[in-house]
Design an enzyme around this catalytic site. Structure first.
Site, PDB file in Angstrom:
ATOM      1  N   CYS A  78      62.211 -67.370   1.240  1.00 36.39           N
ATOM      2  CA  CYS A  78      62.209 -67.778  -0.161  1.00 36.39           C
ATOM      3  C   CYS A  78      61.313 -69.004  -0.381  1.00 36.39           C
ATOM      4  O   CYS A  78      60.098 -68.892  -0.351  1.00 36.39           O
ATOM      5  CB  CYS A  78      63.650 -67.986  -0.635  1.00 36.39           C
ATOM      6  SG  CYS A  78      63.852 -67.927  -2.430  1.00 36.39           S
ATOM      7  N   HIS A 169      66.962 -63.759   1.605  1.00 37.72           N
ATOM      8  CA  HIS A 169      67.740 -64.653   2.469  1.00 37.72           C
ATOM      9  C   HIS A 169      68.549 -63.863   3.500  1.00 37.72           C
ATOM     10  O   HIS A 169      69.717 -63.540   3.263  1.00 37.72           O
ATOM     11  CB  HIS A 169      68.718 -65.476   1.622  1.00 37.72           C
ATOM     12  CG  HIS A 169      68.053 -66.454   0.718  1.00 37.72           C
ATOM     13  ND1 HIS A 169      67.749 -67.736   1.109  1.00 37.72           N
ATOM     14  CD2 HIS A 169      67.611 -66.326  -0.559  1.00 37.72           C
ATOM     15  CE1 HIS A 169      67.169 -68.367   0.104  1.00 37.72           C
ATOM     16  NE2 HIS A 169      67.070 -67.535  -0.913  1.00 37.72           N
ATOM     17  N   GLU A 171      69.831 -65.000   6.130  1.00 40.13           N
ATOM     18  CA  GLU A 171      70.887 -65.885   6.631  1.00 40.13           C
ATOM     19  C   GLU A 171      72.142 -65.826   5.765  1.00 40.13           C
ATOM     20  O   GLU A 171      73.196 -66.331   6.164  1.00 40.13           O
ATOM     21  CB  GLU A 171      70.355 -67.328   6.731  1.00 40.13           C
ATOM     22  CG  GLU A 171      70.268 -68.088   5.430  1.00 40.13           C
ATOM     23  CD  GLU A 171      69.077 -67.738   4.536  1.00 40.13           C
ATOM     24  OE1 GLU A 171      68.936 -68.406   3.481  1.00 40.13           O
ATOM     25  OE2 GLU A 171      68.289 -66.817   4.856  1.00 40.13           O
TER      26      GLU A 171
END
EC number: 4.3.3.6
Length: 187
Positions: A78, A169, A171
Site C-alpha cells: 500500500c 495488505h 499482513e
C-alpha cells in the site's frame, strides 16, 4: 534471517508478527543504525507522505534507497508501494523511486472504499486481498516488471527484481504465503 520492518508510521507490527511466525528475526527500523545487517526490508502501509518525510528527517532515506538499488529485497504494501514508485499519477512528489511503475494514490477511494476480495496471485494462487484506501498501479514503465495480480483490470501486485510491490495488505489476513514468497526471495 534478519528482516527490517520500517516502523516510523503505519501498520508495521502485523508484518513483524507474521514474519516472526515464519521463523524470521525482525528488527523495527526507527533510525539509520537499525538498517545494519538486515537481509530484507518491509515498507508497510500507512500514510506515504508522512513516511517519506520521516525517512528524510531521520536521515534514512538515502541509505534505504541505496540498499534497494543495490539489491536488498523489499516487500512494500500500500503506502510502501507508493514510496517505491518512480511516478505517482496524481501527485508530482515521489519518494524512493526505485520501482518503474506509475501508481495512482487512493485509487479505490477513501476509507469507505475499502474492501476484501479473493483473487489469484501468480505463483501463489487465490489470495485474500485486503484493500484500505488502496492505490493501484496505473502502468508499468519497464518490461522487466512482472505483473503478479490484477483486480478489475487494475494491477495490484508486481515484482521487479528484488522489489515486491502490493496495493493490498497481506499482513491483515491469516494467509502467510506472500510473506513466505518474500522470504524465499531473500534466500
Amino acid at each position: 534471517m534478519k528482516i527490517g520492518v520500517l516502523a516510523v508510521q503505519g501498520a508495521f507490527i502485523e508484518h513483524r508478527k507474521m514474519l516472526e511466525s515464519l521463523g524470521a528475526e525482525c528488527v523495527e527500523i526507527r533510525q539509520k543504525a537499525d538498517l545494519e545487517g538486515i537481509q530484507g526490508i518491509v515498507l508497510p502501509g500507512g500514510e506515504s507522505t508522512v513516511q517519506g518525510k520521516l525517512l528524510h528527517k531521520l536521515d534514512m532515506f538515502g541509505k534505504i534507497q541505496t540498499c534497494i538499488r543495490e539489491g536488498l529485497p523489499v516487500l512494500a504494501t500500500c503506502a510502501g508501494m507508493i514510496l517505491l514508485a518512480q511516478t505517482l499519477y496524481n501527485d508530482p512528489v515521489t519518494h524512493l523511486a526505485t520501482l518503474p511503475v506509475t501508481v495512482r494514490r487512493n485509487a479505490y477511494g477513501r476509507q469507505l472504499g475499502s474492501f476484501i476480495t479473493d483473487q489469484p496471485v501468480k505463483g501463489i494462487g487465490e489470495f485474500p486481498m485486503v484493500f484500505i484506501r488502496a492505490p493501484y498501479i496505473e502502468s508499468v514503465d519497464d518490461s522487466d516488471v512482472e505483473v503478479l495480480a490484477t483486480v478489475d483490470d487494475h494491477i495490484v501486485a508486481v515484482r521487479y527484481g528484488n522489489q515486491l510491490g502490493l496495493s493490498f495488505h497481506p499482513e491483515m489476513t491469516e494467509d502467510t504465503r506472500i510473506h513466505e514468497f518474500f522470504l524465499k526471495m531473500i534466500q
